[in-house]
Design a protein around this motif. Sequence first.
Motif, PDB file in Angstrom:
ATOM      1  N   MET A   1       0.801  -1.205   0.084  1.00 42.47           N
ATOM      2  CA  MET A   1       0.110   0.109  -0.039  1.00 42.47           C
ATOM      3  C   MET A   1       0.706   1.209  -0.052  1.00 42.47           C
ATOM      4  SD  MET A   1      -2.939   1.133  -0.082  1.00 42.47           S
ATOM      5  CE  MET A   1      -3.959   2.583   0.297  1.00 42.47           C
ATOM      6  N   ARG A   2       1.920   1.307   0.849  1.00 40.69           N
ATOM      7  CA  ARG A   2       2.793   2.320   0.869  1.00 40.69           C
ATOM      8  C   ARG A   2       3.403   2.704  -0.483  1.00 40.69           C
ATOM      9  NH1 ARG A   2       7.715   3.115   5.099  1.00 40.69           N
ATOM     10  NH2 ARG A   2       8.572   5.296   4.381  1.00 40.69           N
ATOM     11  N   ARG A   3       3.772   1.679  -1.097  1.00 36.42           N
ATOM     12  CA  ARG A   3       4.518   1.688  -2.286  1.00 36.42           C
ATOM     13  C   ARG A   3       3.609   2.389  -3.365  1.00 36.42           C
ATOM     14  NH1 ARG A   3       7.022  -2.758  -6.371  1.00 36.42           N
ATOM     15  NH2 ARG A   3       8.504  -1.398  -7.681  1.00 36.42           N
ATOM     16  N   ARG A   4       2.388   2.152  -3.195  1.00 37.25           N
ATOM     17  CA  ARG A   4       1.320   2.572  -4.405  1.00 37.25           C
ATOM     18  C   ARG A   4       1.015   3.843  -4.055  1.00 37.25           C
ATOM     19  NH1 ARG A   4      -3.226  -2.267  -4.194  1.00 37.25           N
ATOM     20  NH2 ARG A   4      -2.132  -3.965  -5.466  1.00 37.25           N
ATOM     21  N   LEU A   5       1.001   4.323  -2.942  1.00 39.52           N
ATOM     22  CA  LEU A   5       0.920   5.798  -2.333  1.00 39.52           C
ATOM     23  C   LEU A   5       2.095   6.594  -3.047  1.00 39.52           C
ATOM     24  CD1 LEU A   5      -0.817   5.593   1.074  1.00 39.52           C
ATOM     25  CD2 LEU A   5      -1.820   6.493  -0.848  1.00 39.52           C
TER      26      LEU A   5
ATOM     27  N   ARG B   1      14.777   5.101  -3.934  1.00 46.80           N
ATOM     28  CA  ARG B   1      15.820   5.331  -3.026  1.00 46.80           C
ATOM     29  C   ARG B   1      15.377   5.640  -1.596  1.00 46.80           C
ATOM     30  NH1 ARG B   1      21.208   6.807  -3.039  1.00 46.80           N
ATOM     31  NH2 ARG B   1      20.956   6.731  -5.442  1.00 46.80           N
ATOM     32  N   GLU B   2      14.102   6.419  -1.377  1.00 46.39           N
ATOM     33  CA  GLU B   2      13.724   6.695  -0.265  1.00 46.39           C
ATOM     34  C   GLU B   2      12.908   5.680   0.446  1.00 46.39           C
ATOM     35  OE1 GLU B   2      10.014   7.753  -3.233  1.00 46.39           O
ATOM     36  OE2 GLU B   2      12.574   7.820  -2.668  1.00 46.39           O
ATOM     37  N   GLN B   3      12.902   4.588  -0.269  1.00 41.83           N
ATOM     38  CA  GLN B   3      12.332   3.369   0.413  1.00 41.83           C
ATOM     39  C   GLN B   3      13.480   2.351   0.812  1.00 41.83           C
ATOM     40  OE1 GLN B   3       9.423   2.395  -3.038  1.00 41.83           O
ATOM     41  NE2 GLN B   3       8.053   2.305  -1.464  1.00 41.83           N
ATOM     42  N   ARG B   4      14.687   2.829   0.889  1.00 45.76           N
ATOM     43  CA  ARG B   4      15.748   2.244   1.402  1.00 45.76           C
ATOM     44  C   ARG B   4      16.057   0.883   0.845  1.00 45.76           C
ATOM     45  NH1 ARG B   4      15.171   3.346   8.153  1.00 45.76           N
ATOM     46  NH2 ARG B   4      15.145   5.519   7.851  1.00 45.76           N
ATOM     47  N   GLU B   5      16.309   0.819  -0.718  1.00 51.44           N
ATOM     48  CA  GLU B   5      16.638  -0.344  -1.199  1.00 51.44           C
ATOM     49  C   GLU B   5      17.821  -0.818  -1.059  1.00 51.44           C
ATOM     50  OE1 GLU B   5      16.455  -3.530  -2.717  1.00 51.44           O
ATOM     51  OE2 GLU B   5      14.761  -2.359  -3.965  1.00 51.44           O
ATOM     52  N   ASP B   6      17.933  -2.072  -0.534  1.00 55.82           N
ATOM     53  CA  ASP B   6      19.480  -2.572  -0.170  1.00 55.82           C
ATOM     54  C   ASP B   6      19.926  -3.380  -0.891  1.00 55.82           C
ATOM     55  OD1 ASP B   6      17.814  -4.377   0.710  1.00 55.82           O
ATOM     56  OD2 ASP B   6      18.467  -4.284   2.947  1.00 55.82           O
TER      57      ASP B   6
ATOM     58  N   ALA C   1      20.412  -1.266  -6.014  1.00 53.87           N
ATOM     59  CA  ALA C   1      21.239   0.112  -5.751  1.00 53.87           C
ATOM     60  C   ALA C   1      21.807   0.241  -6.874  1.00 53.87           C
ATOM     61  CB  ALA C   1      21.790  -0.286  -4.421  1.00 53.87           C
ATOM     62  N   THR C   2      22.703  -0.608  -7.432  1.00 57.06           N
ATOM     63  CA  THR C   2      23.667  -0.230  -8.365  1.00 57.06           C
ATOM     64  C   THR C   2      22.797   0.437  -9.718  1.00 57.06           C
ATOM     65  OG1 THR C   2      24.965  -1.861  -8.069  1.00 57.06           O
ATOM     66  CG2 THR C   2      25.352  -1.134 -10.201  1.00 57.06           C
ATOM     67  N   LEU C   3      21.522  -0.088 -10.153  1.00 57.90           N
ATOM     68  CA  LEU C   3      20.614   0.080 -11.323  1.00 57.90           C
ATOM     69  C   LEU C   3      20.224   1.690 -10.985  1.00 57.90           C
ATOM     70  CD1 LEU C   3      18.866  -2.954 -12.281  1.00 57.90           C
ATOM     71  CD2 LEU C   3      20.635  -1.844 -13.475  1.00 57.90           C
TER      72      LEU C   3
END
Length: 360
Positions: free
Chosen positions: A1-5, A155-160, A165-167
């Motif tokens: 849900m958060r991602r859709r928003l 980025r703001e969703q802290r992709e680790d 991250a490289t892409l």
Amino acid sequence: MRRRLTVLLGLLVVLGLAAAPGSAAGFGTIDAGGQSREHERLTRAALSCAGAAADPDCFQPVTMDQLAGHDREFGAVGAPDRDELSDPAAHCDDADYLAGVYPHTRGQATAALVDCLNHVRMRFGEGLDSARGLLGPDGEVQPAEVDLTRGCRSREQREDRAKCATLDAFGRALHGVQDFYAHSNWADEPDPARPIGDENPPGLGLPAPSPLLDLRGAAAPDPPAELSTGCFVARDEVPGVGECQLRVTHAALNKDRGQIDPVTGAATDPTTPRGRVGDNFAKAVAGAVTETRREWRDLRSELVARYGTDRGGRMICALTHDDPVNDCAEGNLAAAVAVVAGLAVVALGAVLWLRRRRRG
């Protein structure tokens, strides 16, 4: 849900800017508000395995979706239009200049260009750093770090995940260099029916790739005296208003909108005033495609230089393949390299044979 928003909010922001007289977002990221996903389409034409001039290290379909975007997803290349819209350095804006009496000096314009270059160099470097996590201590591809069964987050969703991250970092660098061609007069020409001035700045008609966009080095750029990008404020129009009064504006100079074939890179139907002059839109797209390919070659070279031939090659494989755990295993990678080398030998032999036959 958060991602859709988050995606919905990003779309609303971009739609709002697209509905304004001009937008600093550069080539488009969505299919609305006059945009036709220009960033995505030119990135696909440049780097996809389905592209017209696909190179052996092209990006396979699922990975390309994460880099270029798809459907309602912005992708890494489109990410600056979601969360860096207010940063002119992310889009190579505000480096405007015009010879003669002008409110923005050549030095100020070059400083803004340096800001852009430093920004995209930072993103390029972040990509090199993140690639380290693709492999384990023995050079094996790390499954969790390259898994794309769930799409890459912003980025703001802290992709680790290392691949995402490289892409993300590389895509953001590509966004800036692509916008350079849409937002500057590097490759274009002025309207011959109008006098040269802030509403119709000169064009340089220069080829890509641009020596100003070397992301591997640290040297300051030495731009041509008449190089200009556009000044941008929220009310982007011609003539300029507010801080952009009497200055070359983004609205006067951009070549952001039109149709791009995602396979061939052919550019048609420009919709911005500067883009409709001569072949300006097509030149901006061709320049951005060429630059995108150059930056990918440079990233590969830097990966090998930093991490070594074997590890660097496996990182490149992991970044481009949809199933890198299987495709980039040591034996498979060596076999692929051998096939490519064999084809090169066959091609060289054919060329030599044809030359000898002609001489005979």
